[in-house]
Design a protein around this motif. Structure first.
Motif, PDB file in Angstrom:
ATOM      1  N   ALA A 184       0.823  -1.209   0.000  1.00  0.00           N
ATOM      2  CA  ALA A 184       0.000   0.000   0.000  1.00  0.00           C
ATOM      3  C   ALA A 184       0.856   1.257   0.000  1.00  0.00           C
ATOM      4  CB  ALA A 184      -0.930  -0.007   1.209  1.00  0.00           C
ATOM      5  N   GLU A 185       1.954   1.212   0.748  1.00  0.00           N
ATOM      6  CA  GLU A 185       2.840   2.383   0.814  1.00  0.00           C
ATOM      7  C   GLU A 185       3.566   2.600  -0.506  1.00  0.00           C
ATOM      8  OE1 GLU A 185       6.671   3.996   3.411  1.00  0.00           O
ATOM      9  OE2 GLU A 185       5.576   2.202   4.050  1.00  0.00           O
ATOM     10  N   ARG A 186       4.061   1.522  -1.098  1.00  0.00           N
ATOM     11  CA  ARG A 186       4.842   1.635  -2.333  1.00  0.00           C
ATOM     12  C   ARG A 186       3.982   2.055  -3.513  1.00  0.00           C
ATOM     13  NH1 ARG A 186       8.724  -3.067  -5.058  1.00  0.00           N
ATOM     14  NH2 ARG A 186       9.359  -1.839  -6.869  1.00  0.00           N
ATOM     15  N   TYR A 187       2.765   1.538  -3.575  1.00  0.00           N
ATOM     16  CA  TYR A 187       1.928   1.769  -4.757  1.00  0.00           C
ATOM     17  C   TYR A 187       0.752   2.700  -4.477  1.00  0.00           C
ATOM     18  CZ  TYR A 187       4.672  -2.021  -6.703  1.00  0.00           C
ATOM     19  OH  TYR A 187       5.722  -2.805  -7.143  1.00  0.00           O
ATOM     20  N   GLN A 188       0.796   3.410  -3.360  1.00  0.00           N
ATOM     21  CA  GLN A 188      -0.195   4.442  -3.062  1.00  0.00           C
ATOM     22  C   GLN A 188      -1.631   3.915  -3.163  1.00  0.00           C
ATOM     23  OE1 GLN A 188       0.850   7.757  -2.112  1.00  0.00           O
ATOM     24  NE2 GLN A 188       2.672   6.478  -1.899  1.00  0.00           N
ATOM     25  N   ARG A 189      -1.884   2.812  -2.467  1.00  0.00           N
ATOM     26  CA  ARG A 189      -3.238   2.263  -2.453  1.00  0.00           C
ATOM     27  C   ARG A 189      -4.148   3.136  -1.587  1.00  0.00           C
ATOM     28  NH1 ARG A 189      -3.111  -0.609  -6.780  1.00  0.00           N
ATOM     29  NH2 ARG A 189      -4.786  -1.997  -6.113  1.00  0.00           N
ATOM     30  N   PRO A 190      -5.438   3.136  -1.843  1.00  0.00           N
ATOM     31  CA  PRO A 190      -6.345   4.033  -1.107  1.00  0.00           C
ATOM     32  C   PRO A 190      -6.458   3.713   0.380  1.00  0.00           C
ATOM     33  CG  PRO A 190      -7.572   2.552  -2.552  1.00  0.00           C
ATOM     34  CD  PRO A 190      -6.134   2.406  -2.911  1.00  0.00           C
ATOM     35  N   HIS A 191      -6.172   2.462   0.775  1.00  0.00           N
ATOM     36  CA  HIS A 191      -6.248   2.075   2.188  1.00  0.00           C
ATOM     37  C   HIS A 191      -4.871   1.635   2.650  1.00  0.00           C
ATOM     38  CE1 HIS A 191     -10.634   2.260   2.068  1.00  0.00           C
ATOM     39  NE2 HIS A 191     -10.563   1.603   0.916  1.00  0.00           N
ATOM     40  N   THR A 192      -4.404   2.182   3.754  1.00  0.00           N
ATOM     41  CA  THR A 192      -3.045   1.906   4.207  1.00  0.00           C
ATOM     42  C   THR A 192      -2.928   0.636   5.032  1.00  0.00           C
ATOM     43  OG1 THR A 192      -3.415   3.304   6.157  1.00  0.00           O
ATOM     44  CG2 THR A 192      -2.423   4.350   4.203  1.00  0.00           C
ATOM     45  N   SER A 193      -4.048   0.128   5.560  1.00  0.00           N
ATOM     46  CA  SER A 193      -4.006  -1.105   6.346  1.00  0.00           C
ATOM     47  C   SER A 193      -4.852  -2.178   5.682  1.00  0.00           C
ATOM     48  CB  SER A 193      -4.510  -0.865   7.772  1.00  0.00           C
ATOM     49  OG  SER A 193      -5.912  -0.674   7.782  1.00  0.00           O
ATOM     50  N   LEU A 194      -4.452  -3.425   5.877  1.00  0.00           N
ATOM     51  CA  LEU A 194      -5.206  -4.533   5.301  1.00  0.00           C
ATOM     52  C   LEU A 194      -6.599  -4.612   5.921  1.00  0.00           C
ATOM     53  CD1 LEU A 194      -5.351  -6.946   3.427  1.00  0.00           C
ATOM     54  CD2 LEU A 194      -4.240  -8.336   5.193  1.00  0.00           C
ATOM     55  N   GLU A 195      -6.701  -4.281   7.202  1.00  0.00           N
ATOM     56  CA  GLU A 195      -8.015  -4.309   7.860  1.00  0.00           C
ATOM     57  C   GLU A 195      -8.990  -3.361   7.160  1.00  0.00           C
ATOM     58  OE1 GLU A 195      -5.112  -3.994   9.323  1.00  0.00           O
ATOM     59  OE2 GLU A 195      -4.996  -5.136  11.196  1.00  0.00           O
ATOM     60  N   ASP A 196      -8.541  -2.138   6.871  1.00  0.00           N
ATOM     61  CA  ASP A 196      -9.416  -1.163   6.213  1.00  0.00           C
ATOM     62  C   ASP A 196      -9.737  -1.574   4.778  1.00  0.00           C
ATOM     63  OD1 ASP A 196      -9.415   0.345   8.499  1.00  0.00           O
ATOM     64  OD2 ASP A 196      -7.924   1.787   7.787  1.00  0.00           O
ATOM     65  N   ALA A 197      -8.722  -2.063   4.056  1.00  0.00           N
ATOM     66  CA  ALA A 197      -8.927  -2.464   2.664  1.00  0.00           C
ATOM     67  C   ALA A 197      -9.889  -3.640   2.576  1.00  0.00           C
ATOM     68  CB  ALA A 197      -7.589  -2.823   2.021  1.00  0.00           C
ATOM     69  N   PHE A 198      -9.749  -4.603   3.484  1.00  0.00           N
ATOM     70  CA  PHE A 198     -10.594  -5.794   3.475  1.00  0.00           C
ATOM     71  C   PHE A 198     -12.050  -5.425   3.747  1.00  0.00           C
ATOM     72  CE2 PHE A 198     -12.496  -9.663   5.132  1.00  0.00           C
ATOM     73  CZ  PHE A 198     -11.957 -10.647   4.321  1.00  0.00           C
ATOM     74  N   GLU A 199     -12.276  -4.577   4.755  1.00  0.00           N
ATOM     75  CA  GLU A 199     -13.648  -4.200   5.089  1.00  0.00           C
ATOM     76  C   GLU A 199     -14.275  -3.356   3.985  1.00  0.00           C
ATOM     77  OE1 GLU A 199     -16.283  -2.444   8.812  1.00  0.00           O
ATOM     78  OE2 GLU A 199     -14.112  -2.691   9.010  1.00  0.00           O
ATOM     79  N   ALA A 200     -13.474  -2.486   3.356  1.00  0.00           N
ATOM     80  CA  ALA A 200     -13.998  -1.667   2.258  1.00  0.00           C
ATOM     81  C   ALA A 200     -14.372  -2.528   1.061  1.00  0.00           C
ATOM     82  CB  ALA A 200     -12.962  -0.624   1.852  1.00  0.00           C
ATOM     83  N   LYS A 201     -13.605  -3.569   0.806  1.00  0.00           N
ATOM     84  CA  LYS A 201     -13.849  -4.432  -0.351  1.00  0.00           C
ATOM     85  C   LYS A 201     -15.007  -5.395  -0.118  1.00  0.00           C
ATOM     86  CE  LYS A 201     -12.883  -6.771  -4.203  1.00  0.00           C
ATOM     87  NZ  LYS A 201     -13.051  -6.193  -5.550  1.00  0.00           N
ATOM     88  N   PHE A 202     -15.024  -6.054   1.050  1.00  0.00           N
ATOM     89  CA  PHE A 202     -15.947  -7.162   1.261  1.00  0.00           C
ATOM     90  C   PHE A 202     -17.081  -6.860   2.241  1.00  0.00           C
ATOM     91  CE2 PHE A 202     -11.771  -9.259   0.300  1.00  0.00           C
ATOM     92  CZ  PHE A 202     -12.110  -9.673  -0.980  1.00  0.00           C
ATOM     93  N   GLY A 203     -16.991  -5.758   2.965  1.00  0.00           N
ATOM     94  CA  GLY A 203     -18.063  -5.400   3.871  1.00  0.00           C
ATOM     95  C   GLY A 203     -18.072  -6.152   5.182  1.00  0.00           C
ATOM     96  N   ILE A 204     -17.018  -6.911   5.473  1.00  0.00           N
ATOM     97  CA  ILE A 204     -16.886  -7.606   6.750  1.00  0.00           C
ATOM     98  C   ILE A 204     -15.498  -7.336   7.293  1.00  0.00           C
ATOM     99  CG2 ILE A 204     -18.540  -9.444   6.249  1.00  0.00           C
ATOM    100  CD1 ILE A 204     -16.250 -11.254   5.481  1.00  0.00           C
TER     101      ILE A 204
END
Length: 374
Positions: A114-134
């Motif tokens: 996420a840091e190297r490629y400037q992903r919208p969510h910096t943590s896996l927890e946030d990215a996972f919940e944003a993607k899957f809703g859980i």
């Protein structure tokens, strides 16, 4: 079995034959990596990218890593200039390293990505919940893994190896083929799977403890669906694509199912009283006899029920319902939720993790449900 892909342009004039687009080929399979980084749905819309050029413990680089809503880790290896057999062997080698990775190590892989490629969510927890809703802690991360080889073609020997590993070695490995086409300056990409990805996968399992399935089903009831109508008329639902509706077919009359609204909590437990059917064919008992659900409610109350038109009556995209008798059900405002309960993105599943046994026990305790309620 060679897979040939083609695209034809259909003309408005029915007297003109379809025009096949000119294949252009992929000058470098590595260019797919950039396209996938822009939109992972090129591979699978139900995956979340968590790593690119991930360095293993034996100093090799995994092209791409992804996870799905179940926490399964997907190793994605592009064939590039490797021989077909080499890329299959390399994917298996990478899997032998992935299986050793703990939750925190995968979280660190994502953070670096996420840091190297400037992903919208910096943590896996946030990215996972944003993607899957859980939430991430509601799934067993890296309990299973799958391997995907991305190529323009494979030789017959490699295809035989992949089929053998799936059928006899309980190793989930698939191949995805891409082809490029051009039409009047516009460029197109076509994709085909070697093995139907909608078939139940033979997931490679980690050395984690599993419980025998306790016979209790889990159901996820989307928060965009009318829970109060489901309580009133006795159904659970899923649809919009085959991935969301096909698991409803796992339920048979007499099964017991515990229902969770993602990010809200558990709201009910029911006994199944019939088979899955399309929502526009679902019948409910009334004083006047059995009546179509669609005749009792409006589109505003249940938009998914009316989402198909005559032009888009694809069964795969339809809304499906399973009739149930509620043993206990509660308004969403009274949902039961606490840390440590099982959650899953599948509409229906048969959990075998220790967390599921704990979840059912807690719900029975909270709702005063006994086995005699069946």
């Amino acid at each position: 079995m060679a897979i040939e892909q083609g695209i034809w342009k259909l003309t408005r004039n029915t007297d003109e034959p379809p025009q096949r687009l000119r294949p252009t080929g992929l000058t470098d399979e590595g260019q797919l990596e950039e396209q996938i980084m822009q939109d992972v749905s090129i591979l699978n819309r139900d995956w979340l990218l968590i790593g690119r050029q991930v360095r293993t413990g034996f100093d090799k680089l995994i092209d791409l890593l992804a996870i799905d809503a179940n926490g399964t880790v997907i190793v994605i290896e592009l064939k590039r200039d490797k021989t077909p057999r080499d890329v299959v062997a390399q994917a298996i080698d990478y899997a032998s390293w992935i299986v050793t990775q703990a939750d925190y190590q995968l979280i660190e892989i994502y953070q670096a990505f996420a840091e190297r490629y400037q992903r919208p969510h910096t943590s896996l927890e946030d990215a996972f919940e944003a993607k899957f809703g859980i939430t991430l802690d509601s799934v067993a991360l890296n309990e299973n893994h799958q391997l995907v080889v991305v190529a323009t073609q494979l030789d017959a020997s490699s295809e035989r190896i992949i089929n053998y590993l799936n059928e006899h070695a309980q190793l989930s490995i698939n191949a995805m083929f891409f082809a490029a086409f051009e039409d009047q300056g516009n460029h197109y990409l076509s994709r085909a799977w070697m093995i139907d990805p909608d078939e139940p996968p033979q997931s490679t399992t980690r050395k984690t403890r599993k419980e025998p399935w306790n016979g209790e089903f889990y159901a996820s009831f989307g928060d965009d669906r009318p829970w109060e109508l489901a309580r009133r008329y006795g159904f659970i639902a899923g649809g919009g694509a085959a991935w969301y509706s096909k698991t409803l077919a796992m339920l048979s009359e007499g099964d017991r199912v515990w229902v969770n609204i993602p990010k809200t909590g558990y709201v009910g437990v029911a006994e199944v009283i019939g088979e899955r059917c399309r929502a526009d064919e679902f019948m409910v008992p009334t004083e006047q006899g059995s009546t179509l659900l669609s005749s009792l409610i409006s589109a505003a109350e249940y938009p998914h029920l009316y989402q198909l038109t005559d032009e888009t009556s694809d069964d795969a995209a339809a809304e499906y319902l399973v009739p149930v008798r509620w043993i206990a059900s509660f308004p969403a405002s009274q949902a039961f939720s606490e840390v440590g309960l099982f959650g899953n993105q599948n509409t229906v599943c048969k959990p075998t993790t220790p967390k599921w046994e704990h979840t059912v026990a807690r719900l029975k305790q909270a709702w005063k449900i006994s086995d005699s309620s069946r």
